[in-house]
Design a protein around this motif. Structure first.
Motif, PDB file in Angstrom:
ATOM      1  N   CYS A   1      -6.630  -3.122 -15.571  1.00  0.00           N
ATOM      2  CA  CYS A   1      -6.559  -3.519 -14.165  1.00  0.00           C
ATOM      3  C   CYS A   1      -7.497  -4.692 -13.855  1.00  0.00           C
TER       4      CYS A   1
ATOM      5  N   SER B   1      -4.277  -1.974  -2.789  1.00  0.00           N
ATOM      6  CA  SER B   1      -3.631  -2.580  -3.948  1.00  0.00           C
ATOM      7  C   SER B   1      -3.981  -4.059  -4.058  1.00  0.00           C
TER       8      SER B   1
ATOM      9  N   VAL C   1      -1.658  -3.538  -8.879  1.00  0.00           N
ATOM     10  CA  VAL C   1      -2.512  -2.389  -9.198  1.00  0.00           C
ATOM     11  C   VAL C   1      -2.939  -1.710  -7.901  1.00  0.00           C
ATOM     12  N   SER C   2      -2.858  -0.391  -7.862  1.00  0.00           N
ATOM     13  CA  SER C   2      -3.220   0.376  -6.664  1.00  0.00           C
ATOM     14  C   SER C   2      -4.523   1.139  -6.885  1.00  0.00           C
ATOM     15  N   TYR C   3      -5.206   1.398  -5.791  1.00  0.00           N
ATOM     16  CA  TYR C   3      -6.477   2.128  -5.817  1.00  0.00           C
ATOM     17  C   TYR C   3      -6.485   3.176  -4.713  1.00  0.00           C
TER      18      TYR C   3
ATOM     19  N   PRO D   1     -13.130  -0.556  -9.149  1.00  0.00           N
ATOM     20  CA  PRO D   1     -12.178  -1.665  -9.278  1.00  0.00           C
ATOM     21  C   PRO D   1     -11.858  -2.097 -10.695  1.00  0.00           C
TER      22      PRO D   1
ATOM     23  N   GLY E   1      -7.927   1.601 -11.399  1.00  0.00           N
ATOM     24  CA  GLY E   1      -6.665   1.095 -10.894  1.00  0.00           C
ATOM     25  C   GLY E   1      -5.485   1.747 -11.602  1.00  0.00           C
TER      26      GLY E   1
END
Length: 368
Positions: A64, A174, A178-180, A244, A248
């Protein structure tokens, strides 16, 4: 370019047989060429009894980092930011602090010395994004001059703050495929598990060895301070955390699509091209050779660093085996995500064999 039905079927058969032979219980591969999706394949299960879907996501660890690097590159291309800017221009850092004179470019290419936390952090701290951001800004470099030393975790909290400062928006949800954070009701997340079969080793140094008794204190601190950074990654608290550089999650289609879209906006022939190597040599953290542009891993001419062609490739692998990369020379974007975790430092046997076969299929195998 497009693949005919026979070519697609042949590659899909190769992919599925490779995953079975190498012990992969669940994964996905996506390939874009000239902005068009050529391949979108899934294999196995996302968890026991649950078939893998096109939109299944995986915690992809350092893979990520490529999303963060793409976000920074976009800001540089728009001239909102420069790799020559000092961090103090954007972040609240006392002028006497050693971090204040470090440049964005040094941070992105892992030459800042901001590798790990010196003081022991509480195990719970990683679940509190704002606390980790503040801790990162208080940290001191491990070296007095620019030195190649990879940061697996701390790097991400500094880069996300930089993105927040330049854009004026909070870093959440995101970025670049990539999403968080908290998993949405419509999202499926794969359950991580050790890979079932032993995978071929391409170099003597592995993550396990680097963290062993012969590993450097800085290396163990980088990966294991606190130790909660390396355990419990199927737990809801970890999967919804904001780390971060590591927490991700992405689908193969989403990550490859982000690289494909990035190819339409990135600047190809400049000193800050993502396909231009900024630093190459022995890394103090991983204790092996590494090569970076600004935020991206670069090919080194070895089988486990085939992030596209030597002249046009850039991307990032993650612990366990997931990776994403783009190849400017051939307008190619590729991503592979897996729930079956291996121990390789870069590409493992699954990724290496997939990429070699893909370039052969596209008749650009001699470019690796």
């Amino acid at each position: 370019m497009s693949l005919n039905a026979a070519q697609t079927s042949e590659f899909a058969e190769f992919y599925h047989s490779l995953m079975q032979r190498l012990g992969d219980e669940g994964s996905a591969l996506a390939v874009f060429k000239n902005g068009e999706c050529l391949l979108n394949l899934v294999s196995g299960e996302s968890s026991p009894g649950v078939p893998w879907r096109d939109d299944t996501q995986v915690i992809c660890y350092s893979a990520c980092k490529g999303a963060l690097a793409m976000a920074i590159s976009r800001l540089v291309t728009r001239t909102d930011l420069s790799y020559g800017d000092t961090l103090a221009r954007w972040l609240v850092i006392p002028p006497e602090h050693a971090l204040s004179s470090i440049t964005v470019g040094q941070l992105l290419s892992h030459q800042s010395g901001m590798v790990a936390f010196h003081d022991r952090l509480a195990e719970e701290s990683i679940y509190h994004y704002e606390d980790m951001c503040r801790a990162a800004l208080r940290e001191l470099p491990w070296f007095q001059k620019p030195t190649l030393a990879y940061s697996p975790f701390l790097w991400g909290w500094l880069v996300s703050q930089l993105i927040e400062a330049v854009t004026g928006e909070p870093f959440e949800h995101s970025v670049s495929g990539v999403s968080y954070g908290k998993l949405g009701d419509d999202e499926t997340l794969a359950v991580l598990t050790p890979n079932r079969a032993a995978l071929k080793s391409y170099r003597t140094q592995s993550l396990k060895r680097s963290l062993g008794p012969n590993g450097k204190e800085m290396t163990r601190s980088a990966f294991m301070n606190p130790s909660s950074l390396m355990v419990g990654h199927n737990a809801k608290r970890w999967t919804s955390s904001m780390i971060p550089a590591a927490s991700g999650r992405a689908s193969a289609f989403g990550l490859a699509g982000a690289y494909a879209e990035f190819l339409t906006v990135t600047v190809k022939d400049t000193d800050y091209s993502p396909a231009k190597t900024i630093i190459h040599g022995p890394c103090k953290t991983t204790q092996t050779e590494m090569a970076f542009s600004y935020g991206f891993m670069r090919p080194q001419g070895t089988i486990d660093t085939q992030f596209g062609s030597m002249t046009g490739g850039f991307g990032h692998s993650g612990a366990g085996g997931s990776f994403g990369f783009a190849d400017i020379k051939h307008d190619l974007a590729v991503a592979y995500v897996t729930r079956s975790l291996g121990q390789a430092m870069f590409l493992d046997q699954r990724g290496a064999e997939l990429i070699e076969r893909l370039y052969l299929l596209l008749e650009i195998d001699n470019e690796l």
